[in-house]
Design a protein around this motif. Structure first.
Motif, PDB file in Angstrom:
ATOM      1  N   SER A   1     -47.530  73.933  31.231  1.00 33.79           N
ATOM      2  CA  SER A   1     -46.993  73.128  32.326  1.00 33.79           C
ATOM      3  C   SER A   1     -46.279  71.886  31.824  1.00 33.79           C
ATOM      4  O   SER A   1     -45.559  71.229  32.590  1.00 33.79           O
ATOM      5  CB  SER A   1     -48.127  72.725  33.284  1.00 33.79           C
ATOM      6  N   LEU A   2     -46.459  71.534  30.547  1.00 32.44           N
ATOM      7  CA  LEU A   2     -45.767  70.380  29.973  1.00 32.44           C
ATOM      8  C   LEU A   2     -44.360  70.721  29.502  1.00 32.44           C
ATOM      9  O   LEU A   2     -43.689  69.865  28.933  1.00 32.44           O
ATOM     10  CB  LEU A   2     -46.573  69.817  28.799  1.00 32.44           C
ATOM     11  N   LEU A   3     -43.924  71.943  29.738  1.00 33.89           N
ATOM     12  CA  LEU A   3     -42.607  72.366  29.262  1.00 33.89           C
ATOM     13  C   LEU A   3     -41.767  72.841  30.435  1.00 33.89           C
ATOM     14  O   LEU A   3     -42.243  73.592  31.297  1.00 33.89           O
ATOM     15  CB  LEU A   3     -42.734  73.490  28.227  1.00 33.89           C
ATOM     16  N   GLU A   4     -40.512  72.388  30.463  1.00 31.62           N
ATOM     17  CA  GLU A   4     -39.533  72.854  31.442  1.00 31.62           C
ATOM     18  C   GLU A   4     -38.343  73.452  30.691  1.00 31.62           C
ATOM     19  O   GLU A   4     -37.939  72.934  29.659  1.00 31.62           O
ATOM     20  CB  GLU A   4     -39.051  71.702  32.330  1.00 31.62           C
ATOM     21  N   ILE A   5     -37.810  74.548  31.205  1.00 32.42           N
ATOM     22  CA  ILE A   5     -36.662  75.220  30.597  1.00 32.42           C
ATOM     23  C   ILE A   5     -35.459  75.028  31.499  1.00 32.42           C
ATOM     24  O   ILE A   5     -35.516  75.363  32.689  1.00 32.42           O
ATOM     25  CB  ILE A   5     -36.930  76.716  30.381  1.00 32.42           C
TER      26      ILE A   5
END
Length: 777
Positions: free
Chosen positions: A636-640
């Motif tokens: 959840s700490l990563l956005e693409i």
């Protein structure tokens, strides 16, 4: 065409073949001759070395025998009788011409006692030390073999001819070999031949046995000697070394060599080559020169030398005959093939080879006449599509029709060639008789004519073309440069939308050179990890809290300085560097998240831009999963963030990949929305969480009502679809207020914060405020 000069060379080819092969035969025979000479010389050298080795063995044997006599004298307590000494020496001696003696040291005070003792041992009541006279010390001859001299001669007598050698041997404390001398204790006259060597060994007794033997103050008891003639030594050596060897020997221990043996006294050593060897034994150094009785040439197998010459001579005759026959056939065939080299069979135009030759000739002519030359490269647009759809046979027929139409459009003085694939080269020269056509008008006319339909095998085919133009001498002084620059212009024309033309200029060259430099330096920067990730906060426009950050790539090169991502990212995508570059960005983002967490910093979600090339790779998702496993980061700490272009190119596979990423718990954002095709189906069917409005709309949102309307519409539509909206590039408070009125969710831009280095995260006010708020919560 084949020149007459080449024909003359071809007619003489069989002579050349004969000469080369026969020369090889001469070389082979000469090599064998050298090898035979080397072999004979090595044999001569080996024989000399063997002769020297045997001389050394003989001398070593004498030394060993002398050491045995020394041991006998040292071990005898009551003295050694003459008969006992003779028997012992006889048992050691291998030849009758080796003699041994022992001279015992006698101090002046023990002279009388010694003479009495020797009278008993020798059975001679008249034994006395001579020459007579009182001296401080004596060393009379006490024992000898063979027993052919008078005992009692004092070897320390000052007038003794070898007194210096005796004193030197006494002081050396080791076995010493004399220089060539006369036999010891002989009555030889002064002109006698010095053909004898004497080995002398002093005897020094240990302290515990000196009390019952005569010694001086340091234990000197006497001297043992072995003497032999050169002839007796050589009689042992020459039968082993062979009788076909000349030799001469010299004692070179001093500055003046003493030659004492020469087996070839009747001939001169200067007449042929000889080998020199050296031998060191018992304090003396000998030089031994050796050579064969006959010369090197007499030891060569001449038949073995001549055979290669005969074989290669015969081979040269046979090959010369067939070479002449082959060249006659070759030139007749070459005449028919030559036209195929100059003319392309498919198009009937000049071949690539011939058009380049014509270009080189035209450049020379234009240089002499100070005229201008234009090189036009014509490249068909989307020709690969026709090849893939209908096959190469149809494609070849289309190329043939295009070439015919091209020649019909061009002026008569144009030279046209086919470069291969879907490219043509046109050369136009300005001269005094005919004006240079207007290249702009000509390029437009060519594009218009070529773009008309073609009828091929019942198919109506449409194809366009792009043209690149480079002028001589402004933009190329040689053919290679001119074609390269025209090719760059074609590339620019295709980049500009195809079906157009472009003229090469200096700026284009500099731009291409910079792009190449950027590519090279970018590869090096990636290897050295001299790139950096900066992070720009994303702010909730209602609470003004930091709700995320976007990872932005920054590059400050040692040579190029600061290079903008807008410049190097497109180059990375074109050259394929974007793949390792994207992997590096993901790796660094994960690493920074882990480091911040270890420092106790609350890390908001990090957005990472993902290129189309990355998403097309089948190993994209496995690599992403491997990073999650390696760094133990919450997905959840990563956005693409992805752009619309990838969705257009491979919508079905890309949609499935995005769904898998979303199921992992990562957020998805469609980047730069509004600048591409902006298909609403993407927002409806794909699992996006955010829509990111490009900054080109935000920049003019206050001044341009259309931009404001579009921005408002995108925000409203996204909210209706359950998506949050991110506006990037917010630079002032007026933009912020308008976006708040429109209901925009998240903002990003210099109004809030510039992109931050990874090391400044702990001190940034927004991150500090976020951590404080989390601690209160």
């Amino acid at each position: 065409m084949i020149s007459s000069k080449n024909r003359v060379k071809g007619s003489k080819a069989h002579y050349i073949v004969f000469f080369i092969i026969f020369l090889c035969g001469i070389a082979a025979s000469f090599a064998i001759y050298l090898e035979e000479c080397r072999h004979a010389y090595n044999n001569q050298k080996a024989s000399g070395a063997y002769f020297t080795e045997k001389l050394n063995d003989g001398l070593t044997q004498y030394i060993t025998q002398l050491s045995s006599v020394v041991a006998l004298i040292e071990s005898s307590e009551g003295g050694v009788s003459s008969s006992h000494f003779s028997r012992f020496a006889r048992s050691l001696s291998t030849t009758p011409k080796v003699g041994f003696y022992f001279a015992q040291y006698v101090p002046a005070g023990k002279k009388y006692e010694y003479e009495m003792q020797q009278s008993v041992l020798l059975g001679n009541i008249n034994f006395t030390i001579y020459p007579e006279g009182e001296r401080k010390e004596y060393m009379p001859l006490a024992l000898g073999y063979p027993d052919k001299f008078i005992y009692g001669y004092d070897m320390l007598y000052p007038q003794y001819r070898d007194i210096n050698a005796v004193i030197q041997a006494r002081n050396a404390s080791v076995i010493m070999l004399s220089e060539p001398t006369l036999p010891p204790f002989s009555d030889a006259v002064s002109n006698s031949i010095a053909d004898t060597f004497v080995l002398r060994a002093p005897i020094y007794l240990p302290v515990d046995v000196r009390y019952y033997k005569l010694t001086d103050s340091i234990g000197f008891h006497g001297m043992v000697g072995a003497y032999f003639s050169v002839g007796s030594l050589l009689n042992q050596v020459t039968p082993l070394a062979g009788h076909d060897l000349y030799y001469r020997l010299a004692d070179i221990s001093s500055n003046n060599p003493i030659w004492f043996v020469d087996s070839s006294a009747a001939s001169s050593w200067d007449d042929g080559e000889f080998d020199t060897h050296y031998l060191s034994v018992a304090g003396r150094k000998w030089r031994i020169d050796t050579r064969y009785l006959t010369g090197i040439s007499s030891r060569i197998n001449w038949l073995l030398v001549i055979i290669p010459l005969l074989i290669f001579g015969l081979l040269a005759l046979i090959l010369a005959f067939y070479t002449r026959k082959l060249f006659l056939t070759y030139y007749s065939a070459l005449e028919s093939v030559n036209k195929r080299i100059e003319i392309d069979e498919l198009t009937g135009l000049l071949s690539r080879y011939q058009i380049q030759r014509e270009l080189d000739k035209l450049i020379v002519t234009c240089q002499k006449n100070n005229t201008q030359l234009a090189a036009l490269i014509l490249d068909l647009d989307h020709f690969k599509t026709i090849n893939d759809a209908f096959g190469h046979e149809v494609g070849d027929k289309l190329i043939s029709k295009v070439s015919k139409r091209l020649t019909s459009v061009l002026p008569k003085n144009a030279i046209v060639g086919y470069l291969g694939g879907d490219a043509f080269l046109v050369l136009l020269v300005h001269n005094d008789d005919q004006d240079m056509p207007q290249l702009n008008s000509l390029a437009k006319e060519v594009i218009r004519k070529i773009s008309q339909s073609y009828f091929v095998d019942g198919l109506t085919l449409d194809i366009g073309c792009s043209i690149g133009v480079a002028l001589y001498p402004e933009f190329g002084l040689d053919g290679v440069t001119l074609i390269k620059n025209a090719d760059m212009a074609v590339y620019q024309a295709k980049t500009s939308g195809r079906a157009t033309y472009h003229f090469y200029d200096g700026e284009m060259g500099r731009r291409f050179a910079r792009n190449v430099r950027i590519e090279t330096r970018l590869r090096q920067a990636l290897q050295k990890e001299s790139l950096e990730l900066h992070f720009q906060p994303k702010v909730d426009l209602i609470t003004e809290r930091c709700v995320g950050m976007e990872a932005l790539l920054r590059w400050n090169d040692e040579e190029l300085g600061v290079v903008s991502p807008a410049e190097f990212v497109p180059i990375a995508e074109q050259t394929g560097i974007i793949l390792p570059l994207g992997d590096w960005v993901f790796e660094q983002a994960f690493r920074h998240i882990l480091e911040w967490q270890e420092q106790g910093i609350t890390v908001p979600p990090i957005a990472v831009n993902c290129s189309a090339a990355q998403l097309k790779r089948i190993d994209f998702l496995p690599k992403l999963l491997a990073l999650l496993s390696k760094y133990k980061i919450d997905p959840s700490l990563l956005e693409i963030e992805v752009t619309e272009s990838i969705l257009i190119e491979d919508a079905e596979r890309c949609a499935e990949l995005l769904r898998q990423i979303s199921h992992l718990g990562m957020k998805l954002a469609i980047d730069d929305f509004g600048t591409g095709y902006s298909s609403l189906s993407y927002l409806k069917d794909l699992p996006f969480h955010y829509v990111k409005i490009d900054q080109v709309f935000i920049r003019n949102i206050i001044e341009d009502k259309k931009h404001a309307a579009l921005t408002h519409a995108i925000i409203s539509l996204s909210h209706d679809l359950g998506l949050k909206v991110i506006a990037e590039g917010i630079a002032n408070i007026d933009q912020l207020n308008m976006l708040k009125e429109f209901g925009c969710d998240i903002g990003q831009g210099y109004l809030f914060s510039k992109a931050l280095g990874a090391n400044t995260m702990g001190s940034d006010p927004m991150i500090v405020a976020l951590n404080k708020q989390d601690s209160l919560d």
